[in-house]
Design a protein around this motif. Structure first.
Motif, PDB file in Angstrom:
ATOM      1  N   ASP A  57      -0.966  -2.535   4.921  1.00 26.19           N
ATOM      2  CA  ASP A  57      -0.448  -1.724   6.015  1.00 26.19           C
ATOM      3  C   ASP A  57      -1.526  -0.859   6.661  1.00 26.19           C
ATOM      4  O   ASP A  57      -1.292  -0.251   7.700  1.00 26.19           O
ATOM      5  N   ALA A  85       4.500  -2.972   3.013  1.00 31.09           N
ATOM      6  CA  ALA A  85       5.928  -2.791   3.277  1.00 31.09           C
ATOM      7  C   ALA A  85       6.469  -3.994   4.024  1.00 31.09           C
ATOM      8  O   ALA A  85       7.603  -4.423   3.820  1.00 31.09           O
ATOM      9  N   HIS A  86       5.638  -4.565   4.906  1.00 28.95           N
ATOM     10  CA  HIS A  86       6.035  -5.744   5.684  1.00 28.95           C
ATOM     11  C   HIS A  86       4.846  -6.689   5.715  1.00 28.95           C
ATOM     12  O   HIS A  86       3.921  -6.501   6.507  1.00 28.95           O
ATOM     13  N   GLU A 105       5.605  -3.680  -3.046  1.00 28.70           N
ATOM     14  CA  GLU A 105       6.187  -2.962  -1.917  1.00 28.70           C
ATOM     15  C   GLU A 105       6.333  -1.485  -2.275  1.00 28.70           C
ATOM     16  O   GLU A 105       6.598  -1.140  -3.430  1.00 28.70           O
ATOM     17  N   ALA A 235      10.816 -10.764  -0.200  1.00 32.03           N
ATOM     18  CA  ALA A 235       9.918 -10.456  -1.321  1.00 32.03           C
ATOM     19  C   ALA A 235      10.329 -11.212  -2.578  1.00 32.03           C
ATOM     20  O   ALA A 235       9.479 -11.705  -3.324  1.00 32.03           O
TER      21      ALA A 235
END
Length: 388
Positions: A57, A85-86, A105, A235
């Motif tokens: 990130d 997170a993504h 995550e 995930a």
């Protein structure tokens, strides 16, 4: 592996926010900070570190992609922990290539880092680093095209080879998959529950999810649940496949037609994508559209394989011929499977692969030929010839 066994291990940390957490989680390791602007050159570090921590990130996506590709191309890549997170879908394929990799995550803690590092750097992790699995995903262009049947037969034929290779068939039709019914097996995968803490999916849990199928391979299938897709996260799916790639030599995936949040990740992480179409005009049109959609999301220029199923052996009849089908598809097909309704129905009713109940069926012969063509060494990526 205890924290003391990390003494002297060289750990490179890319991401300013990670360093404090890494110092607490890996107090006995030798930590080095990597400049974010140079993250795409991690593969050039000499000597190579034992472990790399990357805050996805906090890194430019293009440099991050270059870093993962470079590490994946190394003969003996270091272990990698990615914090995101993504996670960009475009990274999934190369992450699958890193056999010692984990994705965490937020929120994550120093104990999480310590536990994951111990797992990645354990002695068995060295074996995983040298392990190369093959991932084939199978999708039906329309319902009833025979995707599940072909996925089962591919798994059975690969498992039947005398090479001592481990084969897994993972049914990702989570709501209403048919693989366990076709094989007369129990559905033992509780991926919805595992999705609560996907980082805890490991080889032991994978073993608990698996059921030994009659064809000599391990089956991963979920009980019927109309709400299953809503319960399972990207995930969890990616973690499941990542661990499977560490354990098995061949991973066959029966993919649902409807796109899920994790579909592109799975397609990007597959070595081969097989689109199955029957010989009807609606199915051929759907296959053509589906192939175009898949090609649009595979950033590396790969094309899916197109397989015609239930090819009639007769010369005349209402169904399109192979030549007519290729003209409708606008390209040549990569394989065809002859129709043998009696053999398919018998195997489904008895429970098990067609190769077990009707080993002389033309279906078995055709799929064996398909396996041979897909596994023979390729000098370069196969070209897809357009048909005028």
């Amino acid at each position: 592996m205890s924290s003391s066994s990390l003494t002297g291990r060289r750990v490179v940390v890319a991401g300013a926010g990670l360093m404090a957490c890494a110092k607490q989680g890996l107090p006995s390791a030798t930590l080095e900070a990597a400049a974010l602007e140079g993250v795409d050159r991690l593969a050039a570090l000499s000597p190579a570190p034992d472990l790399i921590l990357i805050d996805a990130d906090d890194v430019d996506p293009h440099k991050l992609a270059a870093a993962i590709r470079g590490l994946a191309q190394m003969a003996a890549p270091p272990a990698v922990m990615v914090f995101a997170a993504h996670l960009p879908a475009s990274l999934a394929r190369d992450l699958f290539r890193l056999k010692r990799v984990d994705v965490l995550e937020p929120p994550y803690s120093p104990p999480d880092i310590a536990r994951t590092a111990a797992h990645l750097l354990a002695p068995s992790g060295g074996d995983a680093a040298a392990h190369r699995s093959q991932v084939w995903s199978v999708m039906g262009a329309v319902g009833g095209a025979g995707g599940t049947t072909l996925a089962i037969e591919l798994a059975a034929i690969l498992a039947g080879r005398t090479l001592g290779e481990r084969v897994a068939l993972i049914d990702l039709n989570l709501a209403d998959g048919a693989a366990c019914a076709y094989l007369g097996a129990m559905a033992g995968m509780s991926l919805g529950e595992a999705a609560i803490a996907p980082e805890r999916i490991d080889a032991e849990l994978l073993d608990a999810f698996s059921v030994r199928a009659a064809g000599g391979f391990d089956l991963f299938a979920s009980p019927r649940d109309p709400a299953a897709f809503a319960k399972v996260t990207s995930a969890a799916v990616c973690r499941l496949l990542d661990v499977a790639c560490q354990v098995y030599d061949w991973v066959l995936i029966d993919l649902p037609r409807g796109r899920q949040p994790w579909t592109v990740d799975v397609l990007s992480g597959s070595d081969e994508v097989l689109v199955i179409s029957e010989l009807t005009v609606p199915a051929l049109l759907a296959a053509r559209a589906l192939v175009g959609e898949i090609e649009a999301v595979l950033a590396d220029g790969r094309a899916p394989r197109l397989i015609l199923n239930r090819l009639a052996s007769r010369v005349f009849g209402p169904a399109p011929s192979r030549t007519e089908a290729e003209r409708a598809l606008g390209r040549r097909v990569d394989g065809a499977v002859t129709s043998d309704w009696e053999a398919a129905a018998c195997s489904v009713n008895l429970g098990g692969p067609i190769s077990q109940h009707r080993p002389k069926s033309k279906i078995v012969k055709d799929i064996a030929g398909l396996v041979e063509s897909l596994t023979e060494p390729q000098i370069s990526a196969p070209l897809r010839t357009k048909v005028a």
